[in-house]
Design an enzyme around this catalytic site. Sequence first.
Site, PDB file in Angstrom:
ATOM      1  CE1 TYR A 101      -5.574  -4.348   4.398  1.00 42.34           C
ATOM      2  CE2 TYR A 101      -3.190  -4.113   4.288  1.00 42.34           C
ATOM      3  CZ  TYR A 101      -4.396  -4.406   3.682  1.00 42.34           C
ATOM      4  OH  TYR A 101      -4.421  -4.735   2.363  1.00 42.34           O
TER       5      TYR A 101
ATOM      6  CB  SER B  28      -8.125  -0.888  -2.859  1.00 44.06           C
ATOM      7  OG  SER B  28      -7.336  -0.756  -1.693  1.00 44.06           O
TER       8      SER B  28
ATOM      9  CG  ASP C 240      -4.756  -1.955  -3.188  1.00 47.68           C
ATOM     10  OD1 ASP C 240      -5.060  -3.143  -2.995  1.00 47.68           O
ATOM     11  OD2 ASP C 240      -4.715  -1.106  -2.275  1.00 47.68           O
TER      12      ASP C 240
ATOM     13  CD  GLN D 156      -2.792   5.632  -4.204  1.00 46.95           C
ATOM     14  OE1 GLN D 156      -3.045   6.336  -5.184  1.00 46.95           O
ATOM     15  NE2 GLN D 156      -2.873   6.083  -2.964  1.00 46.95           N
TER      16      GLN D 156
ATOM     17  NE  ARG E  23      -4.440  -1.388   1.501  1.00 45.04           N
ATOM     18  CZ  ARG E  23      -5.608  -1.296   2.128  1.00 45.04           C
ATOM     19  NH1 ARG E  23      -5.702  -0.595   3.244  1.00 45.04           N
ATOM     20  NH2 ARG E  23      -6.673  -1.889   1.644  1.00 45.04           N
TER      21      ARG E  23
END
Length: 369
Positions: free
Chosen positions: A229, A133, A130, A127, A122
């Site tokens: 997280y 996500s 990911d 991004q 992350r």
Amino acid sequence: MRISVLKEIDPRERRVALVPESVKKLTAAGHEVVVERGAGAAAYFPDAQYEAAGATFAGGAAAAARGAQVVAKVQRPSDGEVALLDEGTSLVCLMQPAQSADLLKHLAARRVTAFALELVPRITRAQSMDVLSSQATIAGYKAVLLGAAQAARLLPMLTTAAGSITPAKCFVIGAGVAGLQAIATARRLGAVVSAFDIRPAAREQVQSLGASFVAAELVAAGAETAGGYAKEQSQDEQARTAAALARHIRDMDLVITTASVPGRPAPKLITEEMVASMRPGSVIVDLAAESGGNCTLTRPGETVVAHDVTIVAPLNIPASVPFHASQMLSKNVLTFLQHVTKDGALTVDLADEITGAMAVTHAGEVRRS
């Protein structure tokens, strides 16, 4: 470079690893893309679209995998699929490495370099890769629809000739990507939404979506990992969290839970006593069902009723929205492939913070599990 796309064999998996739009970009960059016939059919991407994007076809998984430098899948391979991979092939898919020790050994024995999509770090430059996500966005949206379909009450406030209906109350536990999307979706449907998370950044994010933040006093500065997280709580923190949730949950019509700790069983946040205190006809949608669930009454993959409360524990929600889920996942895979490709060839640089973090097997060795 030859990139192969395999058809998923899990009957519940309707996504495809690369959609025609991504294939077109790969072929335009000079790569050969081989697609197993029917690979995208369950996600409503017919073979004709792949052909128009420049792909060639193989009649089965064995033919598709033969000679490939890279094989792209959604779910981790079966032993039979591993046997189809040539030595030196790179595999890109969701691997569930913490639950796949035997599979990783098998891949290493065949000298396959396996990249686990869920291990994308992350960081800002990763991004667009990911997968967790992108797929959590789907899950958060769909969770509200599943809950609304099961609930005894309508979500929005309505003024009708038969009188006024007050809006339902929705409570989202965990304000990560899935939780934030659930908040936004429940708000769009007209519910009064509240949310809880132990991470400091979550409060502002929740409130920016128009929801109220519950038990702000439980937010802890050290509750977040470097990857964003939530950390596992101490016993004292768990007790205080349970008390706060118990006070709030009894008045809720819809509860959506998303709390998880990577690589560990989901924390049990909702007890049977809490369920019994809820209004009859209320619904819990447990998005942590894949790792055991946040509710003690959750049965992964099932819908159960206890104390007049319906507990929905869906598995692999993104696959239930296969078209858009595949589009998003494919973008993640495409960006990763572009990251590891140099001068038209795959380059495995284990010193790279993205490549090294995702490589679970390489050169005959299991690197992490």
